[in-house]
Design a protein around this motif. Structure first.
Motif, PDB file in Angstrom:
ATOM      1  N   VAL A  61       0.891  -0.981  -0.090  1.00 59.00           N
ATOM      2  CA  VAL A  61       0.018  -0.100   0.015  1.00 59.00           C
ATOM      3  C   VAL A  61       0.734   1.254  -0.074  1.00 59.00           C
ATOM      4  N   LEU A  62       0.300   2.141  -0.906  1.00 61.59           N
ATOM      5  CA  LEU A  62       0.956   3.425  -0.901  1.00 61.59           C
ATOM      6  C   LEU A  62      -0.012   4.587  -0.192  1.00 61.59           C
ATOM      7  N   VAL A  63       0.572   5.091   0.792  1.00 61.34           N
ATOM      8  CA  VAL A  63      -0.245   6.052   1.790  1.00 61.34           C
ATOM      9  C   VAL A  63      -0.169   7.614   0.805  1.00 61.34           C
ATOM     10  N   VAL A  64      -1.052   8.443   0.688  1.00 56.65           N
ATOM     11  CA  VAL A  64      -0.939   9.477   0.071  1.00 56.65           C
ATOM     12  C   VAL A  64      -1.832  10.357   0.813  1.00 56.65           C
ATOM     13  N   GLU A  65      -1.251  11.360   1.676  1.00 56.19           N
ATOM     14  CA  GLU A  65      -1.698  12.099   2.747  1.00 56.19           C
ATOM     15  C   GLU A  65      -0.915  13.666   3.269  1.00 56.19           C
ATOM     16  N   ASP A  66      -1.441  14.540   3.264  1.00 50.55           N
ATOM     17  CA  ASP A  66      -0.474  15.611   3.532  1.00 50.55           C
ATOM     18  C   ASP A  66      -0.514  15.963   5.091  1.00 50.55           C
ATOM     19  N   SER A  67      -1.380  15.186   5.736  1.00 47.77           N
ATOM     20  CA  SER A  67      -1.473  15.589   7.234  1.00 47.77           C
ATOM     21  C   SER A  67      -0.795  14.637   7.968  1.00 47.77           C
TER      22      SER A  67
ATOM     23  N   ASP B 203       0.306  -2.192  -4.879  1.00 45.56           N
ATOM     24  CA  ASP B 203      -1.105  -2.986  -5.040  1.00 45.56           C
ATOM     25  C   ASP B 203      -2.180  -2.138  -4.939  1.00 45.56           C
ATOM     26  N   VAL B 204      -2.128  -1.132  -3.989  1.00 42.60           N
ATOM     27  CA  VAL B 204      -3.197   0.093  -3.724  1.00 42.60           C
ATOM     28  C   VAL B 204      -2.643   1.198  -3.321  1.00 42.60           C
ATOM     29  N   VAL B 205      -3.355   2.337  -3.670  1.00 39.21           N
ATOM     30  CA  VAL B 205      -3.241   3.823  -3.135  1.00 39.21           C
ATOM     31  C   VAL B 205      -4.182   4.088  -2.556  1.00 39.21           C
ATOM     32  N   THR B 206      -3.901   4.631  -1.137  1.00 36.45           N
ATOM     33  CA  THR B 206      -4.955   5.459  -0.520  1.00 36.45           C
ATOM     34  C   THR B 206      -4.700   6.895  -0.677  1.00 36.45           C
ATOM     35  N   MET B 207      -5.641   7.572  -1.110  1.00 36.39           N
ATOM     36  CA  MET B 207      -5.486   8.853  -1.704  1.00 36.39           C
ATOM     37  C   MET B 207      -6.439  10.104  -1.232  1.00 36.39           C
ATOM     38  N   ASP B 208      -5.751  10.820  -0.607  1.00 32.17           N
ATOM     39  CA  ASP B 208      -6.375  12.203  -0.021  1.00 32.17           C
ATOM     40  C   ASP B 208      -6.704  13.062  -1.258  1.00 32.17           C
ATOM     41  N   MET B 209      -7.799  13.852  -1.138  1.00 30.24           N
ATOM     42  CA  MET B 209      -8.033  14.855  -2.408  1.00 30.24           C
ATOM     43  C   MET B 209      -7.201  16.185  -2.222  1.00 30.24           C
ATOM     44  N   MET B 210      -7.438  16.542  -0.995  1.00 30.18           N
ATOM     45  CA  MET B 210      -6.944  17.991  -0.904  1.00 30.18           C
ATOM     46  C   MET B 210      -5.416  18.049  -0.479  1.00 30.18           C
ATOM     47  N   LEU B 211      -4.593  18.082  -1.377  1.00 30.07           N
ATOM     48  CA  LEU B 211      -3.028  18.086  -1.232  1.00 30.07           C
ATOM     49  C   LEU B 211      -2.429  19.377  -1.911  1.00 30.07           C
ATOM     50  N   PRO B 212      -1.277  19.615  -1.351  1.00 29.48           N
ATOM     51  CA  PRO B 212      -0.645  20.892  -1.853  1.00 29.48           C
ATOM     52  C   PRO B 212       0.298  20.336  -3.588  1.00 29.48           C
ATOM     53  N   THR B 213       0.400  21.403  -4.081  1.00 23.17           N
ATOM     54  CA  THR B 213       1.209  21.306  -5.364  1.00 23.17           C
ATOM     55  C   THR B 213       0.273  20.565  -6.249  1.00 23.17           C
ATOM     56  N   MET B 214      -0.099  19.406  -6.406  1.00 26.31           N
ATOM     57  CA  MET B 214      -0.944  18.617  -7.434  1.00 26.31           C
ATOM     58  C   MET B 214      -1.947  17.794  -6.537  1.00 26.31           C
ATOM     59  N   SER B 215      -3.029  18.084  -6.754  1.00 23.05           N
ATOM     60  CA  SER B 215      -4.303  17.604  -6.188  1.00 23.05           C
ATOM     61  C   SER B 215      -4.366  16.250  -6.065  1.00 23.05           C
ATOM     62  N   GLY B 216      -5.441  15.601  -5.298  1.00 20.13           N
ATOM     63  CA  GLY B 216      -5.553  14.387  -5.368  1.00 20.13           C
ATOM     64  C   GLY B 216      -6.187  13.904  -6.736  1.00 20.13           C
ATOM     65  N   LEU B 217      -6.931  14.735  -7.107  1.00 20.67           N
ATOM     66  CA  LEU B 217      -7.698  14.502  -8.238  1.00 20.67           C
ATOM     67  C   LEU B 217      -6.787  14.166  -9.562  1.00 20.67           C
ATOM     68  N   ALA B 218      -5.816  15.276  -9.782  1.00 19.09           N
ATOM     69  CA  ALA B 218      -4.732  15.306 -10.692  1.00 19.09           C
ATOM     70  C   ALA B 218      -4.099  14.102 -10.543  1.00 19.09           C
ATOM     71  N   ALA B 219      -3.467  13.695  -9.608  1.00 15.49           N
ATOM     72  CA  ALA B 219      -2.703  12.629  -9.087  1.00 15.49           C
ATOM     73  C   ALA B 219      -3.756  11.371  -9.524  1.00 15.49           C
ATOM     74  N   THR B 220      -4.536  11.385  -9.250  1.00 12.19           N
ATOM     75  CA  THR B 220      -5.456   9.926  -9.694  1.00 12.19           C
ATOM     76  C   THR B 220      -5.486   9.978 -11.331  1.00 12.19           C
ATOM     77  N   GLU B 221      -5.814  10.920 -11.902  1.00  9.76           N
ATOM     78  CA  GLU B 221      -5.732  11.220 -13.490  1.00  9.76           C
ATOM     79  C   GLU B 221      -4.304  10.674 -13.988  1.00  9.76           C
ATOM     80  N   HIS B 222      -3.325  11.072 -13.301  1.00  9.02           N
ATOM     81  CA  HIS B 222      -1.860  10.756 -13.951  1.00  9.02           C
ATOM     82  C   HIS B 222      -1.524   9.168 -13.779  1.00  9.02           C
ATOM     83  N   ILE B 223      -1.945   8.855 -12.300  1.00  8.06           N
ATOM     84  CA  ILE B 223      -1.723   7.385 -12.158  1.00  8.06           C
ATOM     85  C   ILE B 223      -2.651   6.488 -13.035  1.00  8.06           C
ATOM     86  N   MET B 224      -3.884   6.826 -13.028  1.00  8.40           N
ATOM     87  CA  MET B 224      -4.554   6.020 -14.134  1.00  8.40           C
ATOM     88  C   MET B 224      -4.328   6.024 -15.534  1.00  8.40           C
ATOM     89  N   ALA B 225      -3.725   7.079 -16.076  1.00  8.98           N
ATOM     90  CA  ALA B 225      -3.204   7.095 -17.441  1.00  8.98           C
ATOM     91  C   ALA B 225      -1.930   6.349 -17.495  1.00  8.98           C
TER      92      ALA B 225
END
Length: 355
Positions: free
Chosen positions: A4-10, A49-71
């Protein structure tokens, strides 16, 4: 071992996620990211195998990161988000971009009981899903959907004018529903009744109607008990959280009957009622999702003369429910969402008057 990759700014929330996941012997945290750009880089390097993704992130948002990862590196993504309205809309955008599921962050009240267990269960479930490069992802300046010419639409069969469309969706449904509803013509007046499984708390589910309306430009709301079906012309009505939706005696009814396939609302409940009530004047659409809810109901609709559709494997986030329908012979046609919409438009009354 599920990596698991954890994505969270807090830092506090990141620690909580790490400790919660570490308590499960099947899960291993292999990396942590504090912004979207770092998340994309780590997914490419670590291939979790899995990413846990926060949405409100600095620099690049969780939404933008999701789009990049899925592409670039398609990976099952579990959105771990708060019920703040802005974050809710970003969460649904991420689900439309290919994220698999959503779990609300702890609220700091009694609802937090068992949150760690729910997190680990969600991560294990998400890890079993085979994801694809998402059609919405931009590749070389255009999407995969644009790069693939659409399949020809079969000729419309003779039969009753279309009086109601029943739709069922689960995992991956927000994106598929958006594609289907956007592709319907502006003057499409046949009522659309929809069951979307959302495995999240009520605040997440309630916001879905507003998000879907904004994405599609259509009149989307949650159904109310006792509404005459004829009054739903030109509208998209969703089954409310934890309520079955069905049609009986010309009315839309809601109830808290027993779950079907562990689901309430259940697609089968809606489809079976439409089969009995509307017969050949109905269409049924079973979209992406895990499990088998809706497959038997779609077969019932087809046996009563309805035109039935299952989403094709190539466009599904999870080819579960539509696959079950195809195996049963429940689907008249197997098509991507936009092509389903084209067929529905052909079947709808020309003047927008319900039969």
């Amino acid at each position: 071992m599920i990596r698991v990759l954890v994505v969270e700014d807090s830092a506090t929330m990141r620690h909580h996620l790490r400790e919660s996941l570490a308590a499960d012997p099947e899960l291993q945290v292999v990396g942590e990211a504090i912004d979207g750009g770092q998340a994309v880089e780590l997914v490419g390097r670590l291939r979790p195998d899995v990413v846990t993704m926060d949405m409100m992130l600095p620099t690049m948002s969780g939404l933008a990161a999701t789009e990049h990862i899925m592409a670039e590196f398609p990976t099952p993504i579990l959105v771990v988000s708060s019920a703040d309205r802005q974050e809710l809309f970003s969460t649904y955008n991420a689900l439309a971009a290919g994220a698999v599921d959503v779990l609300e962050k702890p609220r700091g009240d009694d609802s937090d009981a068992g949150w760690e267990r729910r997190l680990c269960s969600a991560v294990r479930m998400v890890s079993r899903i085979r994801v694809i490069t998402h059609p919405r992802a931009r590749l070389n300046g255009r999407s995969r959907a644009e790069a693939t010419p659409p399949a020809p639409v079969p000729a419309a069969p003779a039969g009753s004018a279309l009086g109601v469309v029943a739709v069922g969706a689960s995992t991956g449904g927000p994106g598929a529903l958006t594609q289907l509803l956007r592709a319907l013509p502006a003057g499409f007046r046949t009522p659309v009744l929809c069951v979307q499984h959302i495995a999240a708390s009520e605040p997440f589910a309630v916001a879905f109607s507003d998000w879907l309306a904004g994405q599609t430009g259509r009149n989307v709301s949650y159904a109310t008990d006792g509404m005459p079906l004829r009054r739903a012309a030109g509208r998209v009505l969703l089954a409310p959280p934890d309520r079955h939706m069905l049609v009986a005696d010309g009315l839309i009814r809601l109830n808290q009957g027993p779950p079907r396939h562990s689901c309430r609302p259940s697609v089968d409940v809606l489809f079976e009622s439409v089969a009995a009530e509307n017969g050949s004047s109905a269409a049924g659409c079973l979209l992406t999702g895990m499990g088998r809810d809706g497959a038997e109901g779609l077969l019932r609709m087809r046996s009563r003369g309805a035109v039935t559709f299952a989403q094709d494997e190539a466009s599904c986030v999870v080819y579960g429910m539509p696959r079950e329908a195809a195996l049963l012979g429940a689907a008249t046609y197997v098509l991507p969402p936009a092509r389903i919409a084209a067929r529905l438009a052909e079947l709808a009354p020309r003047e927008g008057v319900l039969p």
